[in-house]
Scaffold this active site. Structure first.
Site, PDB file in Angstrom:
ATOM      1  N   ARG A  56      18.635  13.030  11.065  1.00 45.26           N
ATOM      2  CA  ARG A  56      17.860  11.982  10.377  1.00 45.26           C
ATOM      3  C   ARG A  56      18.790  10.831   9.949  1.00 45.26           C
ATOM      4  O   ARG A  56      18.463   9.668  10.062  1.00 45.26           O
ATOM      5  CB  ARG A  56      17.151  12.539   9.132  1.00 45.26           C
ATOM      6  N   GLN A  90       9.365   8.014  -2.645  1.00 42.16           N
ATOM      7  CA  GLN A  90       9.613   9.402  -2.244  1.00 42.16           C
ATOM      8  C   GLN A  90      10.459   9.420  -0.976  1.00 42.16           C
ATOM      9  O   GLN A  90      10.840  10.482  -0.499  1.00 42.16           O
ATOM     10  CB  GLN A  90       8.276  10.110  -1.968  1.00 42.16           C
ATOM     11  N   ASN A  91      10.703   8.238  -0.417  1.00 41.57           N
ATOM     12  CA  ASN A  91      11.403   8.164   0.866  1.00 41.57           C
ATOM     13  C   ASN A  91      12.912   8.280   0.671  1.00 41.57           C
ATOM     14  O   ASN A  91      13.461   7.763  -0.300  1.00 41.57           O
ATOM     15  CB  ASN A  91      11.070   6.850   1.573  1.00 41.57           C
ATOM     16  N   HIS A 108      13.210  11.625  -4.438  1.00 42.20           N
ATOM     17  CA  HIS A 108      13.541  12.754  -3.553  1.00 42.20           C
ATOM     18  C   HIS A 108      14.923  12.608  -2.922  1.00 42.20           C
ATOM     19  O   HIS A 108      15.224  13.270  -1.930  1.00 42.20           O
ATOM     20  CB  HIS A 108      12.466  12.906  -2.461  1.00 42.20           C
ATOM     21  N   CYS A 116      28.358  17.026  -3.915  1.00 42.72           N
ATOM     22  CA  CYS A 116      29.273  18.163  -3.994  1.00 42.72           C
ATOM     23  C   CYS A 116      28.651  19.197  -4.922  1.00 42.72           C
ATOM     24  O   CYS A 116      28.369  18.903  -6.084  1.00 42.72           O
ATOM     25  CB  CYS A 116      30.626  17.686  -4.538  1.00 42.72           C
ATOM     26  N   GLY A 175       1.110   4.255   1.099  1.00 43.86           N
ATOM     27  CA  GLY A 175       1.538   5.127   2.194  1.00 43.86           C
ATOM     28  C   GLY A 175       1.985   6.506   1.766  1.00 43.86           C
ATOM     29  O   GLY A 175       2.938   7.045   2.314  1.00 43.86           O
ATOM     30  N   THR A 176       1.266   7.077   0.799  1.00 40.20           N
ATOM     31  CA  THR A 176       1.597   8.446   0.391  1.00 40.20           C
ATOM     32  C   THR A 176       0.334   9.293   0.390  1.00 40.20           C
ATOM     33  O   THR A 176      -0.733   8.828   0.002  1.00 40.20           O
ATOM     34  CB  THR A 176       2.319   8.488  -0.983  1.00 40.20           C
ATOM     35  N   SER A 177       0.487  10.560   0.834  1.00 44.28           N
ATOM     36  CA  SER A 177      -0.681  11.422   1.042  1.00 44.28           C
ATOM     37  C   SER A 177      -1.249  11.969  -0.256  1.00 44.28           C
ATOM     38  O   SER A 177      -2.316  12.589  -0.242  1.00 44.28           O
ATOM     39  CB  SER A 177      -0.314  12.586   1.968  1.00 44.28           C
ATOM     40  N   ALA A 218       0.385  -0.474   6.439  1.00 46.66           N
ATOM     41  CA  ALA A 218       1.133  -1.073   5.331  1.00 46.66           C
ATOM     42  C   ALA A 218       1.669  -2.462   5.675  1.00 46.66           C
ATOM     43  O   ALA A 218       1.653  -3.360   4.834  1.00 46.66           O
ATOM     44  CB  ALA A 218       2.285  -0.140   4.941  1.00 46.66           C
TER      45      ALA A 218
HETATM   46  P1  OAD Z   1       3.045  12.138   4.057  1.00 49.85           P
HETATM   47  O1  OAD Z   1       3.520  12.279   5.451  1.00 49.85           O
HETATM   48  O2  OAD Z   1       2.531  13.355   3.375  1.00 49.85           O
HETATM   49  O3  OAD Z   1       1.868  11.063   3.997  1.00 49.85           O
HETATM   50  C1  OAD Z   1       1.983   9.815   4.606  1.00 49.85           C
HETATM   51  C2  OAD Z   1       0.785   8.964   4.181  1.00 49.85           C
HETATM   52  O4  OAD Z   1       0.945   7.681   4.755  1.00 49.85           O
HETATM   53  C3  OAD Z   1      -0.568   9.502   4.646  1.00 49.85           C
HETATM   54  O5  OAD Z   1      -1.509   9.426   3.572  1.00 49.85           O
HETATM   55  C4  OAD Z   1      -0.978   8.539   5.773  1.00 49.85           C
HETATM   56  O6  OAD Z   1      -2.398   8.326   5.803  1.00 49.85           O
HETATM   57  C5  OAD Z   1      -0.266   7.269   5.340  1.00 49.85           C
HETATM   58  N1  OAD Z   1       0.120   6.369   6.450  1.00 49.85           N
HETATM   59  C6  OAD Z   1       0.571   6.692   7.687  1.00 49.85           C
HETATM   60  N2  OAD Z   1       0.890   5.594   8.375  1.00 49.85           N
HETATM   61  C7  OAD Z   1       0.646   4.537   7.561  1.00 49.85           C
HETATM   62  C8  OAD Z   1       0.804   3.123   7.682  1.00 49.85           C
HETATM   63  N3  OAD Z   1       1.264   2.560   8.795  1.00 49.85           N
HETATM   64  N4  OAD Z   1       0.453   2.338   6.632  1.00 49.85           N
HETATM   65  C9  OAD Z   1      -0.024   2.894   5.480  1.00 49.85           C
HETATM   66  N5  OAD Z   1      -0.183   4.215   5.293  1.00 49.85           N
HETATM   67  C10 OAD Z   1       0.158   5.025   6.310  1.00 49.85           C
HETATM   68  O7  OAD Z   1       4.224  11.447   3.233  1.00 49.85           O
HETATM   69  P2  OAD Z   1       4.507  11.416   1.665  1.00 49.85           P
HETATM   70  O8  OAD Z   1       3.237  11.269   0.888  1.00 49.85           O
HETATM   71  O9  OAD Z   1       5.561  10.418   1.443  1.00 49.85           O
HETATM   72  O10 OAD Z   1       9.147  15.505   0.107  1.00 49.85           O
HETATM   73  O11 OAD Z   1       5.090  12.861   1.439  1.00 49.85           O
HETATM   74  C11 OAD Z   1       5.498  13.218   0.151  1.00 49.85           C
HETATM   75  C12 OAD Z   1       6.659  14.178   0.223  1.00 49.85           C
HETATM   76  O12 OAD Z   1       6.327  15.300   1.033  1.00 49.85           O
HETATM   77  C13 OAD Z   1       7.889  13.641   0.896  1.00 49.85           C
HETATM   78  O13 OAD Z   1       8.694  12.824   0.073  1.00 49.85           O
HETATM   79  C14 OAD Z   1       8.624  14.871   1.289  1.00 49.85           C
HETATM   80  C15 OAD Z   1       7.457  15.633   1.881  1.00 49.85           C
HETATM   81  O14 OAD Z   1       7.556  16.950   2.021  1.00 49.85           O
HETATM   82  C16 OAD Z   1      10.256  16.273   0.214  1.00 49.85           C
HETATM   83  O15 OAD Z   1      10.862  16.412   1.257  1.00 49.85           O
HETATM   84  C17 OAD Z   1      10.654  16.912  -1.077  1.00 49.85           C
END
Ligand code: OAD
Length: 235
Positions: A56, A90-91, A108, A116, A175-177, A218
């Site tokens: 990554r 969260q990114n 995160h 370390c 852009g968060t689920s 987005a």
């Molecule tokens: P997710 O992958 O769970 O969700 C991504 C969100 O973005 C979804 O609701 C999609 O509908 C939306 N989406 C996708 N493409 C898009 C776009 N072009 N424009 C706008 N929205 C879009 O990601 P996160 O919510 O960030 O944690 O996930 C939360 C956490 O779960 C992460 O930080 C990570 C993961 O496991 C850890 O690793 C601790």
């Protein structure tokens, strides 16, 4: 005073070429999320997890991943907003910073940092982390890990964030689920009369907690949101 808090998730970086966590196949870059993003996964198979984050990190550096118009619009919003401004992400990528945002709260962690485990020191890191990599801090081997928060670990900056959320007048989730706590619950911490915006291509389990929506990618919707909120600020 007006106070704006923004929470971003993987959806904001999708159009820059970084995969979201919960794709249609339920896998993150071919792996179940629990395998590569949990402390249990790391303890079970540290080499697999280190290799995964090495890939990554390499992708972020070598594949010319650049901010998109959504990141750029948020950096501009930070410059023009006349009040308290908090950008929580969260990114683990560095696209907000590359676009010009400052003081980003990476709850995160960050791909371009290593930690370390002996001393807790956090170091800027762009290379692979190998078991034999000597730690520049304590000179030991096998003690460096990605500076990433995994499931089973406590996200960063929580006290500061909850304190500032309680007094914010505007909150936006981009852009968060809305599935992963504590971030998914931030919208319920802000005061009832704060304005709450959700920007996403889809509905989420949190959608009912918001009152204004920008639906679509987005890179299109965040610039529209920024234009609206800066316009409202002037009125
Ligand atoms: P997710 O992958 O769970 O969700 C991504 C969100 O973005 C979804 O609701 C999609 O509908 C939306 N989406 C996708 N493409 C898009 C776009 N072009 N424009 C706008 N929205 C879009 O990601 P996160 O919510 O960030 O944690 O996930 C939360 C956490 O779960 C992460 O930080 C990570 C993961 O496991 C850890 O690793 C601790």
């Amino acid at each position: 005073m007006k106070s704006l808090a923004i929470l971003t998730g993987a959806g904001i970086s999708a159009e820059s070429g970084l995969k979201t966590f919960r794709g249609p196949d339920g896998l993150w870059e071919g792996h179940p999320v629990e395998e590569v993003a949990s402390i249990e996964g790391y303890l079970r198979n540290p080499t697999l997890v280190q290799t995964f984050y090495n890939q990554r990190r390499k992708q972020l550096i070598e594949e010319g991943i650049t901010p998109n118009l959504a990141h750029v619009a948020l950096a501009e919003l930070q410059r023009q907003w006349e009040g308290d401004f908090m950008l929580i992400t969260q990114n683990v990528d560095n696209l907000h910073e590359k676009a010009g945002s400052t003081d980003v709260l990476h709850i995160h962690g960050e791909l371009l940092k290593a930690r370390c485990e002996n001393s807790g020191t956090v170091l800027p890191w762009t290379k692979n982390i190998e078991p034999e990599s000597p730690c520049p801090e304590c000179s030991q081997k096998k003690c460096l890990r990605p500076h990433i928060v995994w499931f089973g670990e406590m996200p960063f900056y929580m006290d500061e964030i909850f304190e500032r959320l309680r007094s914010c007048t505007h909150f936006a989730a981009i852009g968060t689920s809305g599935l992963v706590y504590p971030a998914a619950g931030f919208v319920e911490v802000v005061s009832l009369d704060a304005r709450k915006f959700e920007i996403n291509t889809d509905n989420t389990p949190q959608s009912n907690n918001f009152d204004e929506y920008f639906t679509g990618p987005a890179s299109e919707q965040v610039p529209l949101f920024v234009e609206k909120i800066l316009g409202d600020q002037k009125n």
